[in-house]
Design a protein around this motif. Structure first.
Motif, PDB file in Angstrom:
ATOM      1  N   GLY A 202       9.688   8.009   4.984  1.00 56.43           N
ATOM      2  CA  GLY A 202      10.849   8.292   4.024  1.00 56.43           C
ATOM      3  C   GLY A 202      11.534   6.937   3.826  1.00 56.43           C
ATOM      4  N   PRO A 203      12.516   7.074   2.955  1.00 50.21           N
ATOM      5  CA  PRO A 203      13.387   5.783   2.688  1.00 50.21           C
ATOM      6  C   PRO A 203      13.866   5.116   3.818  1.00 50.21           C
ATOM      7  N   GLY A 204      13.806   3.564   3.940  1.00 49.04           N
ATOM      8  CA  GLY A 204      13.987   2.807   4.961  1.00 49.04           C
ATOM      9  C   GLY A 204      13.321   2.744   5.979  1.00 49.04           C
ATOM     10  N   GLN A 205      11.993   3.431   5.896  1.00 47.63           N
ATOM     11  CA  GLN A 205      11.084   3.631   7.170  1.00 47.63           C
ATOM     12  C   GLN A 205       9.947   2.486   6.595  1.00 47.63           C
ATOM     13  N   GLU A 206      10.042   1.623   5.688  1.00 48.72           N
ATOM     14  CA  GLU A 206       8.876   0.767   5.455  1.00 48.72           C
ATOM     15  C   GLU A 206       8.521  -0.121   6.695  1.00 48.72           C
ATOM     16  N   VAL A 207       7.226  -0.404   6.780  1.00 45.66           N
ATOM     17  CA  VAL A 207       6.744  -1.168   7.783  1.00 45.66           C
ATOM     18  C   VAL A 207       6.113  -2.370   7.175  1.00 45.66           C
ATOM     19  N   LEU A 208       7.014  -3.634   7.513  1.00 47.19           N
ATOM     20  CA  LEU A 208       6.630  -4.958   6.962  1.00 47.19           C
ATOM     21  C   LEU A 208       5.295  -5.022   7.537  1.00 47.19           C
TER      22      LEU A 208
ATOM     23  N   MET B  19       8.333 -11.964   0.327  1.00 43.18           N
ATOM     24  CA  MET B  19       8.666 -13.038   1.100  1.00 43.18           C
ATOM     25  C   MET B  19      10.086 -13.034   1.865  1.00 43.18           C
ATOM     26  N   ASP B  20      10.920 -12.315   1.196  1.00 43.46           N
ATOM     27  CA  ASP B  20      12.426 -12.336   1.617  1.00 43.46           C
ATOM     28  C   ASP B  20      12.466 -11.555   2.885  1.00 43.46           C
ATOM     29  N   ARG B  21      11.379 -10.491   2.804  1.00 41.13           N
ATOM     30  CA  ARG B  21      11.377  -9.483   4.201  1.00 41.13           C
ATOM     31  C   ARG B  21      10.762 -10.325   5.064  1.00 41.13           C
ATOM     32  N   LEU B  22       9.846 -11.063   4.889  1.00 34.29           N
ATOM     33  CA  LEU B  22       9.252 -12.036   6.109  1.00 34.29           C
ATOM     34  C   LEU B  22       9.950 -12.959   6.589  1.00 34.29           C
ATOM     35  N   HIS B  23      11.101 -13.507   5.812  1.00 35.60           N
ATOM     36  CA  HIS B  23      12.123 -14.841   6.194  1.00 35.60           C
ATOM     37  C   HIS B  23      13.175 -13.965   6.920  1.00 35.60           C
ATOM     38  N   ALA B  24      13.517 -12.630   6.604  1.00 38.72           N
ATOM     39  CA  ALA B  24      14.436 -12.096   7.335  1.00 38.72           C
ATOM     40  C   ALA B  24      13.962 -11.509   8.526  1.00 38.72           C
ATOM     41  N   SER B  25      12.701 -11.582   8.757  1.00 36.89           N
ATOM     42  CA  SER B  25      12.059 -10.919  10.185  1.00 36.89           C
ATOM     43  C   SER B  25      11.747 -12.503  10.862  1.00 36.89           C
ATOM     44  N   GLY B  26      12.093 -13.510  10.537  1.00 34.15           N
ATOM     45  CA  GLY B  26      12.146 -14.684  11.226  1.00 34.15           C
ATOM     46  C   GLY B  26      10.865 -15.460  10.991  1.00 34.15           C
ATOM     47  N   PHE B  27      10.231 -15.246  10.023  1.00 34.41           N
ATOM     48  CA  PHE B  27       9.152 -16.284   9.443  1.00 34.41           C
ATOM     49  C   PHE B  27       9.696 -17.266   8.699  1.00 34.41           C
ATOM     50  N   GLU B  28       9.262 -18.579   9.082  1.00 35.88           N
ATOM     51  CA  GLU B  28       9.559 -19.468   8.031  1.00 35.88           C
ATOM     52  C   GLU B  28       8.606 -19.686   6.815  1.00 35.88           C
ATOM     53  N   GLY B  29       9.135 -20.308   5.869  1.00 40.63           N
ATOM     54  CA  GLY B  29       8.023 -20.634   4.737  1.00 40.63           C
ATOM     55  C   GLY B  29       7.152 -19.546   4.682  1.00 40.63           C
TER      56      GLY B  29
ATOM     57  N   SER C 197       7.089   6.383  17.675  1.00 35.55           N
ATOM     58  CA  SER C 197       7.685   5.386  17.073  1.00 35.55           C
ATOM     59  C   SER C 197       7.589   4.914  15.653  1.00 35.55           C
ATOM     60  N   CYS C 198       6.214   5.904  15.193  1.00 35.44           N
ATOM     61  CA  CYS C 198       5.773   5.385  13.735  1.00 35.44           C
ATOM     62  C   CYS C 198       5.797   3.981  13.535  1.00 35.44           C
TER      63      CYS C 198
ATOM     64  N   SER D 156       0.869  -1.331  -0.026  1.00 37.57           N
ATOM     65  CA  SER D 156      -0.036  -0.070  -0.019  1.00 37.57           C
ATOM     66  C   SER D 156       1.001   1.099  -0.020  1.00 37.57           C
ATOM     67  N   PRO D 157       0.537   2.219  -0.790  1.00 33.84           N
ATOM     68  CA  PRO D 157       1.417   3.296  -0.933  1.00 33.84           C
ATOM     69  C   PRO D 157       0.960   4.411   0.307  1.00 33.84           C
ATOM     70  N   SER D 158       0.630   3.864   1.265  1.00 32.92           N
ATOM     71  CA  SER D 158       0.320   4.679   2.618  1.00 32.92           C
ATOM     72  C   SER D 158       1.414   5.037   3.359  1.00 32.92           C
ATOM     73  N   ALA D 159       1.354   6.114   4.320  1.00 40.04           N
ATOM     74  CA  ALA D 159       2.721   6.160   5.217  1.00 40.04           C
ATOM     75  C   ALA D 159       2.709   5.153   5.978  1.00 40.04           C
ATOM     76  N   GLU D 160       1.554   4.572   6.295  1.00 43.63           N
ATOM     77  CA  GLU D 160       1.599   3.509   7.373  1.00 43.63           C
ATOM     78  C   GLU D 160       2.299   2.170   7.168  1.00 43.63           C
TER      79      GLU D 160
END
Length: 151
Positions: free
Chosen positions: A48-54, A107-117, A146-147, A39-43
């Motif tokens: 800004g760059p690097g502040q994306e919320v998984l 999926m890569d971001r989910l895996h990097a956050s500790g979620f498997e499969g 905390s945004c 979603s192209p929302s601030a949420e």
């Protein structure tokens, strides 16, 4: 060359897919989950760059409603209450055209956050594990400092 303009847009709640046809002949079937997590929302994108919320737990998200925004975009309301993203025609075209790469990055971001499969896609999850009523009622949001905007 002019930018592609949609000639058809269909919401399929049963299959959870948005079909969109463009005047350049391209057609895309974009899963609601992909729309929600990008979603192209601030949420979601942050401020800004690097502040994306998984976004997690969006496997079964539906579109509860969708409204036109001028002649350039639509604003869906998702079944989880998220309704602040304005999806321009250009952005929808990008999501459709780059769907596979965007899905792989998700999926890569989910895996990097500790979620498997694909466990991070299950409804009711948060970045700290299965949600509880306490976890749902707490949580920052823009303005909390905390945004960690609520999804």
């Amino acid at each position: 060359m002019s930018k592609p303009v949609p000639t058809g847009l269909t919401v399929h709640n049963k299959s959870r897919v948005l079909d969109i046809d463009f005047d350049d002949g391209k057609s895309f079937a974009i899963p609601f989950e992909l729309l929600r997590v990008y979603s192209p929302s601030a949420e979601v994108m942050g401020h800004g760059p690097g502040q994306e919320v998984l976004q997690v737990g969006k496997r079964e998200v539906n579109i509860a409603g969708i409204e036109p925004v001028g002649n350039y975009a639509v604003q869906p309301t998702f079944s989880d209450g998220h309704n602040t993203g304005i999806f321009t025609w250009d952005y929808l075209y990008k999501l459709g055209n780059e769907k596979t790469a965007l899905w792989d990055a998700y999926m890569d971001r989910l895996h990097a956050s500790g979620f498997e499969g694909d466990t991070g896609r299950e409804t009711g999850l948060s970045l700290t594990g299965p949600s509880s009523s306490a976890a749902k009622s707490s949580g920052g949001g823009c303005g909390s400092g905390s945004c960690g905007c609520k999804s």
